[in-house]
Write a protein that holds these residues in place. Structure first.
Motif, short mmCIF file in Angstrom:
data_model
loop_
_atom_site.label_atom_id
_atom_site.label_comp_id
_atom_site.label_asym_id
_atom_site.label_seq_id
_atom_site.Cartn_x
_atom_site.Cartn_y
_atom_site.Cartn_z
N LEU A 1 6.76 -46.80 -2.51
CA LEU A 1 7.89 -47.65 -2.16
C LEU A 1 7.99 -47.83 -0.66
CD1 LEU A 1 10.18 -49.25 -3.39
CD2 LEU A 1 11.60 -47.20 -3.32
N SER A 2 7.76 -46.77 0.10
CA SER A 2 7.79 -46.87 1.56
C SER A 2 6.71 -47.83 2.06
CB SER A 2 7.60 -45.49 2.18
OG SER A 2 7.57 -45.57 3.59
N THR A 3 5.53 -47.73 1.47
CA THR A 3 4.44 -48.63 1.85
C THR A 3 4.80 -50.08 1.54
OG1 THR A 3 2.80 -46.88 1.44
CG2 THR A 3 2.01 -49.17 1.47
N THR A 4 5.44 -50.30 0.39
CA THR A 4 5.84 -51.65 0.00
C THR A 4 6.82 -52.25 1.00
OG1 THR A 4 5.53 -51.13 -2.34
CG2 THR A 4 6.91 -53.04 -1.82
N VAL A 5 7.83 -51.47 1.40
CA VAL A 5 8.82 -51.98 2.35
C VAL A 5 8.18 -52.21 3.72
CG1 VAL A 5 10.98 -51.45 3.55
CG2 VAL A 5 10.74 -50.92 1.12
N GLN A 6 7.29 -51.32 4.14
CA GLN A 6 6.59 -51.53 5.41
C GLN A 6 5.76 -52.81 5.37
OE1 GLN A 6 4.27 -48.01 6.18
NE2 GLN A 6 6.07 -46.71 6.51
N ARG A 7 5.14 -53.08 4.23
CA ARG A 7 4.36 -54.32 4.09
C ARG A 7 5.26 -55.54 4.23
NH1 ARG A 7 1.87 -53.45 -0.76
NH2 ARG A 7 3.55 -54.45 -1.94
N LEU A 8 6.47 -55.46 3.64
CA LEU A 8 7.42 -56.57 3.75
C LEU A 8 7.83 -56.77 5.20
CD1 LEU A 8 9.31 -58.67 2.48
CD2 LEU A 8 10.97 -56.82 2.14
N GLU A 9 8.15 -55.68 5.90
CA GLU A 9 8.57 -55.80 7.30
C GLU A 9 7.44 -56.38 8.15
OE1 GLU A 9 11.84 -52.25 7.89
OE2 GLU A 9 9.72 -51.68 7.85
N THR A 10 6.23 -55.96 7.86
CA THR A 10 5.08 -56.48 8.62
C THR A 10 4.90 -57.97 8.37
OG1 THR A 10 3.95 -54.34 8.52
CG2 THR A 10 2.59 -56.27 8.97
N SER A 11 5.03 -58.39 7.12
CA SER A 11 4.83 -59.81 6.81
C SER A 11 5.93 -60.68 7.42
CB SER A 11 4.80 -60.00 5.29
OG SER A 11 6.07 -59.73 4.71
N LEU A 12 7.14 -60.11 7.53
CA LEU A 12 8.25 -60.87 8.12
C LEU A 12 8.29 -60.73 9.63
CD1 LEU A 12 11.13 -60.04 5.58
CD2 LEU A 12 9.70 -62.10 5.68
N GLY A 13 7.65 -59.70 10.15
CA GLY A 13 7.63 -59.50 11.59
C GLY A 13 8.94 -58.98 12.15
N ILE A 14 9.71 -58.21 11.34
CA ILE A 14 10.99 -57.70 11.80
C ILE A 14 11.36 -56.46 11.00
CG2 ILE A 14 12.40 -59.08 10.19
CD1 ILE A 14 14.39 -59.47 12.53
N ARG A 15 12.02 -55.51 11.65
CA ARG A 15 12.44 -54.29 10.97
C ARG A 15 13.68 -54.58 10.13
NH1 ARG A 15 11.62 -48.92 11.28
NH2 ARG A 15 10.15 -49.20 13.00
N LEU A 16 13.67 -54.12 8.90
CA LEU A 16 14.78 -54.35 7.98
C LEU A 16 15.60 -53.10 7.72
CD1 LEU A 16 12.89 -56.50 5.31
CD2 LEU A 16 14.37 -57.33 7.15
N LEU A 17 15.02 -51.91 7.95
CA LEU A 17 15.71 -50.66 7.65
C LEU A 17 15.60 -49.69 8.82
CD1 LEU A 17 14.40 -50.04 4.01
CD2 LEU A 17 16.69 -50.85 4.64
N HIS A 18 16.71 -49.04 9.13
CA HIS A 18 16.70 -47.90 10.04
C HIS A 18 16.38 -46.66 9.21
CE1 HIS A 18 18.26 -50.14 13.41
NE2 HIS A 18 19.36 -50.47 12.76
N ARG A 19 15.39 -45.89 9.61
CA ARG A 19 14.99 -44.70 8.87
C ARG A 19 15.19 -43.46 9.73
NH1 ARG A 19 11.54 -48.90 8.29
NH2 ARG A 19 10.64 -49.43 6.25
#
Length: 309
Positions: free
Chosen positions: A34-52
């Motif tokens: 799941l973490s990899t999936t969200v990182q892939r989404l952020e990379t494709s959008l070019g912006i951070r979506l979650l503070h971890r």
């Protein structure tokens, strides 16, 4: 810039659960995946979506903006795909409900067996929690709440008993060396077992009514439990003689019948309207939800006829 539906669903699940572990359990994948999936989404959008952090996961400002627009849009996509089931002989698919713990315990058991038997191709998914919830953002089709907790701009349909009561009770052993309360204010001299909502607010004051008189008290006692998950502990403590409990009459009735608990101040128990099923009127109604709505409306009609109203 592209993102697939799977990645977007994953992001919403993590944002709603405020963590990867709970979201992964809900989606049936590993936290690492799941973490990899969200990182892939952020990379494709070019912006951070979650503070971890090591303690929490929270949406960034961009993440909040995406959630506001994404949850309703994905809901429409799911509803549109579910509408295809309308071409089948019977409604099929998943129906997701967000309900308070009291409804999961006291309302749904009388409804779901008949509904699931009538619609074997529908799978129910029930999330029980007591806080205010945006059902669409939570990935649910509908919710069950009481009047004071219904979301605005939603369609509400009565479900379950139309009138309920808050009961006060204690174990016989509790009164072995104590006098029974004769008036609600007498509870101020007793040990009371209290509940706290998921948002941190205490279930207080306790309110009583009789012959037009309303009395509110701020009880005190040795135990506070979270309403969403630990009320059974409070009931067990009441049975053990630790203190006096306030809870749904239907929840405590089996213990009244067994003698484990005895009613207290029964003439003062307040009544309140029963819960409602609520859903958005701004989206297509998926066939499983439409079937459930028709089922509970028919149940309501039979209940009204049976009561002679």
């Amino acid at each position: 810039m592209a993102a697939n539906l799977t990645d977007l669903h994953a992001f919403l699940a993590v944002a709603h659960s405020r963590g990867f572990r709970d979201a992964a359990r809900t989606l049936g994948v590993s936290p690492t995946t799941l973490s990899t999936t969200v990182q892939r989404l952020e990379t494709s959008l070019g912006i951070r979506l979650l503070h971890r952090t090591t303690r929490s996961v929270t949406p960034t400002e961009a993440g909040h903006r995406l959630i506001e627009r994404l949850a309703p849009a994905l809901g429409e996509v799911e509803a549109a795909l579910a509408a295809i089931n309308g071409f089948r002989d019977r409604p099929a698919g998943t129906l997701r409900l967000n309900v308070p713990v009291s409804a999961a315990r006291l309302v749904l058991p009388a409804i779901l067996p008949g509904f699931l038997a009538l619609y074997p191709d529908i799978q129910m998914e029930v999330v029980a929690e007591d806080g205010f919830v945006d059902v669409l953002a939570a990935g649910c089709d509908a919710g069950v709440r009481y009047d004071d907790r219904l979301e605005q701009d939603m369609i509400a349909v009565p479900i379950g008993p139309r009138v309920q009561r808050l009961a006060i009770a204690a174990a016989p052993v509790y009164f072995k060396h104590l006098e029974r309360p004769m008036h609600p204010r007498d509870l101020l001299r007793h040990r009371c077992l209290r509940g706290r909502f998921g948002n941190g607010a205490l279930m207080s004051p306790w309110e009583f009514e009789r012959d037009g008189e309303t009395v509110r008290i701020e009880p005190q006692g040795p135990l506070i439990v979270t309403i969403s998950g630990a009320m059974d502990l409070a009931v067990d403590m009441a049975i053990a003689g630790v203190g006096i409990i306030a809870l749904f009459e239907d929840w405590l009735r089996p213990h009244f019948l067994s003698g484990a608990l005895v009613p207290v101040l029964q003439d003062w128990w307040p009544s309140f309207p029963g819960p409602h099923l609520y859903y958005s009127g701004r989206r297509l109604v998926p066939p499983p939800l439409r079937a459930f709505l028709d089922f509970i409306k028919l149940a309501n009609e039979k209940s009204t006829e049976g009561s002679g109203q």
